[in-house]
Design a protein around this motif. Sequence first.
Motif, short mmCIF file in Angstrom:
data_model
loop_
_atom_site.label_atom_id
_atom_site.label_comp_id
_atom_site.label_asym_id
_atom_site.label_seq_id
_atom_site.Cartn_x
_atom_site.Cartn_y
_atom_site.Cartn_z
N ALA A 6 0.84 -1.19 0.00
CA ALA A 6 0.00 0.00 0.00
C ALA A 6 0.87 1.25 0.00
O ALA A 6 2.05 1.21 0.39
CB ALA A 6 -0.92 0.00 1.22
N ASP A 7 0.30 2.36 -0.43
CA ASP A 7 1.01 3.62 -0.52
C ASP A 7 1.25 4.19 0.88
O ASP A 7 0.29 4.55 1.57
CB ASP A 7 0.19 4.61 -1.36
CG ASP A 7 0.94 5.89 -1.67
OD1 ASP A 7 1.99 6.13 -1.05
OD2 ASP A 7 0.47 6.64 -2.54
N PRO A 8 2.52 4.29 1.33
CA PRO A 8 2.78 4.79 2.68
C PRO A 8 2.50 6.27 2.85
O PRO A 8 2.56 6.78 3.97
CB PRO A 8 4.26 4.48 2.88
CG PRO A 8 4.84 4.48 1.51
CD PRO A 8 3.76 3.94 0.62
N ARG A 188 8.41 6.83 -2.30
CA ARG A 188 8.06 7.02 -3.71
C ARG A 188 7.75 5.70 -4.42
O ARG A 188 6.85 5.64 -5.26
CB ARG A 188 9.19 7.75 -4.45
CG ARG A 188 9.28 9.23 -4.12
CD ARG A 188 10.43 9.89 -4.84
NE ARG A 188 10.31 9.79 -6.29
CZ ARG A 188 9.58 10.62 -7.04
NH1 ARG A 188 8.89 11.59 -6.47
NH2 ARG A 188 9.53 10.47 -8.34
N SER A 189 8.48 4.64 -4.09
CA SER A 189 8.38 3.43 -4.90
C SER A 189 7.48 2.35 -4.33
O SER A 189 7.05 1.45 -5.06
CB SER A 189 9.78 2.84 -5.11
OG SER A 189 10.33 2.39 -3.88
N ALA A 190 7.18 2.40 -3.03
CA ALA A 190 6.44 1.30 -2.39
C ALA A 190 5.17 0.88 -3.14
O ALA A 190 4.94 -0.32 -3.32
CB ALA A 190 6.12 1.66 -0.94
N PRO A 191 4.31 1.81 -3.59
CA PRO A 191 3.05 1.38 -4.22
C PRO A 191 3.24 0.60 -5.52
O PRO A 191 2.34 -0.14 -5.92
CB PRO A 191 2.32 2.71 -4.49
CG PRO A 191 2.97 3.71 -3.61
CD PRO A 191 4.38 3.27 -3.47
N SER A 192 4.40 0.75 -6.17
CA SER A 192 4.61 0.09 -7.47
C SER A 192 5.48 -1.16 -7.37
O SER A 192 5.72 -1.84 -8.37
CB SER A 192 5.26 1.07 -8.45
OG SER A 192 6.54 1.50 -7.98
N LEU A 193 5.95 -1.49 -6.18
CA LEU A 193 6.84 -2.65 -6.02
C LEU A 193 6.06 -3.96 -6.06
O LEU A 193 4.95 -4.06 -5.53
CB LEU A 193 7.58 -2.56 -4.69
CG LEU A 193 8.59 -1.41 -4.52
CD1 LEU A 193 9.15 -1.41 -3.10
CD2 LEU A 193 9.71 -1.52 -5.54
N ARG A 207 11.21 -3.52 7.31
CA ARG A 207 10.12 -3.65 8.29
C ARG A 207 8.95 -2.77 7.91
O ARG A 207 7.78 -3.15 8.06
CB ARG A 207 10.63 -3.29 9.68
CG ARG A 207 11.77 -4.20 10.17
CD ARG A 207 11.97 -4.12 11.67
NE ARG A 207 12.20 -2.75 12.14
CZ ARG A 207 13.39 -2.16 12.16
NH1 ARG A 207 14.45 -2.80 11.70
NH2 ARG A 207 13.52 -0.94 12.63
N ALA A 208 9.24 -1.56 7.41
CA ALA A 208 8.16 -0.66 7.00
C ALA A 208 7.38 -1.24 5.82
O ALA A 208 6.14 -1.14 5.76
CB ALA A 208 8.73 0.71 6.64
N LEU A 209 8.07 -1.85 4.88
CA LEU A 209 7.38 -2.49 3.75
C LEU A 209 6.50 -3.63 4.22
O LEU A 209 5.40 -3.84 3.68
CB LEU A 209 8.41 -2.99 2.73
CG LEU A 209 9.01 -1.94 1.80
CD1 LEU A 209 10.15 -2.54 0.98
CD2 LEU A 209 7.95 -1.35 0.87
#
Length: 297
Positions: A6-8, A188-193, A207-209
């Motif tokens: 999800a988008d952080p 910036r990249s988490a939602p597209s990973l 851990r955040a991911l």
Amino acid sequence: MRPVFADPKTDIIFKKIFGQPAHKDLLIDLLNALLELDPAHRIVDLDYLSLEQLPPRKDLKLSILDVKCLDAQGTRYVVEMQVIEVEGFQKRVVYNACKAYSTQLGVGQDYLKLNDVVAVTICDFVLWDQRTEAGAQRVPMLSQWQMTEAHSGQPGLPEVRYAFLELPKYAAGRKPLTVVDKWAHFFRSAPSLLRVPEELSEGPWARALEVARVANLSSEEWTEYEREKMAEQDFRGGLSLAEKRGAEQELRTAIGDFCDFLGIEMTAERHRQLAVLSLAELRSLRDQIKAKRDWPL
């Protein structure tokens, strides 16, 4: 199809990662990185404080955490995530920081009990344009601000300070070099990973991911997340439409003024024609009038 992470930057996920006591080590790591604290002054623990002193926000574009850090100074931090730039944004940052400072004391308490306040703001837009006057240094992605004396540049009045992370200025790509780069890359990249990448596979970023992994969200959290993302898209779409309509109206006015200058009569029928033309059609009409010096329709 649901994303993997999800988008952080959304309120619900930002607070799920950084706003829960169970994950406060992640917020500590984030603050230590963004404030570039040396080992002797690093934050070792923190308490989450009430948000009652902050104005309620229901517009889905803002996430605020108010925390008091347990370090040698007992500094208080107001941490904000802002997705969309709004009018008066910088003034609101200053207001929230000053509010956090001024509401620490009760009636009759000594001013010496006041702790410093640092407003830490992560924003998904550029606050200070990278273009500068000749010889001036541009404001970097991570900037820190405090008062200085106007003539000598001597820093002073350190009780309220500010730090900003402007995510669009991130330029390291898939090879972040510093801890600040890695946090910017994460946001910036988490939602597209589709998986945890090597550059974020260790430390607080991994851990955040994991906290942001969609599979770990409850059905209620996913519903709220979808609602926030839809509201964000609607808001951005509204801004785009307003800009388009504003540009169309500006161009209609310019065409009318140009016709008056050329002595072309703007009849009621021509005004009706202008009113229904798209932005591209208006630009074409403007160019034809310039070329022919007459009304071409």
